[in-house]
Design an enzyme around this catalytic site. Sequence first.
Site, PDB file in Angstrom:
ATOM      1  N   LEU A  75       0.798  -1.224   0.000  1.00  0.00           N
ATOM      2  CA  LEU A  75       0.000   0.000   0.000  1.00  0.00           C
ATOM      3  C   LEU A  75       0.833   1.278   0.000  1.00  0.00           C
ATOM      4  O   LEU A  75       0.304   2.373   0.200  1.00  0.00           O
ATOM      5  CB  LEU A  75      -0.968  -0.016   1.186  1.00  0.00           C
ATOM      6  CG  LEU A  75      -1.932  -1.223   1.194  1.00  0.00           C
ATOM      7  CD1 LEU A  75      -2.802  -1.210   2.439  1.00  0.00           C
ATOM      8  CD2 LEU A  75      -2.768  -1.285  -0.067  1.00  0.00           C
ATOM      9  N   MET A 113       8.642   4.445   5.509  1.00  0.00           N
ATOM     10  CA  MET A 113       8.783   3.071   5.010  1.00  0.00           C
ATOM     11  C   MET A 113      10.022   2.924   4.140  1.00  0.00           C
ATOM     12  O   MET A 113      10.689   1.886   4.157  1.00  0.00           O
ATOM     13  CB  MET A 113       7.528   2.632   4.249  1.00  0.00           C
ATOM     14  CG  MET A 113       6.295   2.504   5.133  1.00  0.00           C
ATOM     15  SD  MET A 113       6.549   1.496   6.623  1.00  0.00           S
ATOM     16  CE  MET A 113       7.011  -0.062   5.909  1.00  0.00           C
ATOM     17  N   GLU A 114      10.353   3.956   3.393  1.00  0.00           N
ATOM     18  CA  GLU A 114      11.544   3.909   2.556  1.00  0.00           C
ATOM     19  C   GLU A 114      12.806   3.853   3.408  1.00  0.00           C
ATOM     20  O   GLU A 114      13.729   3.077   3.112  1.00  0.00           O
ATOM     21  CB  GLU A 114      11.568   5.116   1.615  1.00  0.00           C
ATOM     22  CG  GLU A 114      10.558   5.031   0.479  1.00  0.00           C
ATOM     23  CD  GLU A 114       9.101   5.190   0.889  1.00  0.00           C
ATOM     24  OE1 GLU A 114       8.218   4.848   0.079  1.00  0.00           O
ATOM     25  OE2 GLU A 114       8.820   5.658   2.018  1.00  0.00           O
ATOM     26  N   ASP A 128      23.450 -11.864   3.935  1.00  0.00           N
ATOM     27  CA  ASP A 128      23.619 -12.672   2.731  1.00  0.00           C
ATOM     28  C   ASP A 128      25.096 -12.834   2.377  1.00  0.00           C
ATOM     29  O   ASP A 128      25.540 -13.933   2.046  1.00  0.00           O
ATOM     30  CB  ASP A 128      22.863 -12.045   1.560  1.00  0.00           C
ATOM     31  CG  ASP A 128      23.027 -12.835   0.283  1.00  0.00           C
ATOM     32  OD1 ASP A 128      22.765 -14.058   0.309  1.00  0.00           O
ATOM     33  OD2 ASP A 128      23.424 -12.250  -0.739  1.00  0.00           O
TER      34      ASP A 128
END
Length: 159
Positions: A75, A113-114, A128
């Site tokens: 969203l 959110m960014e 990773d």
Amino acid sequence: MSQLTHLNAAGEAHMVDVSAKAETVREARAEAFVEMKAETLAMIVSGSHHKGDVFATARIAGIQAAKKTWDLIPLCHPLLLTKVEVQLEAQVELNRVRIESCCRLSGKTGVEMEALTAASVAALTIYDMCKAVQKDMVIGPVRLLAKSGGKSGDFKADI
């Protein structure tokens, strides 16, 4: 307490209409941590990791992630970010890496959110790249440090 803005009157998820909001300069900062063994952190800091520069790769991954947040979080609005910065700091005494992100734009919706996505993906990238030498690294906490701009005003986390 504020209402959840991503739910309509029927309780269904929807993208918030921001077309009537004023454009303001908005900025958000977030942080994340990656805890690891001293030997893993030493390998990162010394640059001896066989996959290359871990911090440079994590920084680029965080920047790319901020730009793609709208693709990842259903969203979120697509935003024209004017600044994305990702800083990484080896905290040798604590056997961890601290990541701080900053996102900025002039727009109608915030960039929290960014900033959170940038910090999170930078942390995931460190994991990773280092999982071959250590699988029990711990990511977290991840949190919003501050935000400014917009109708809801400024926020600064307790430190």
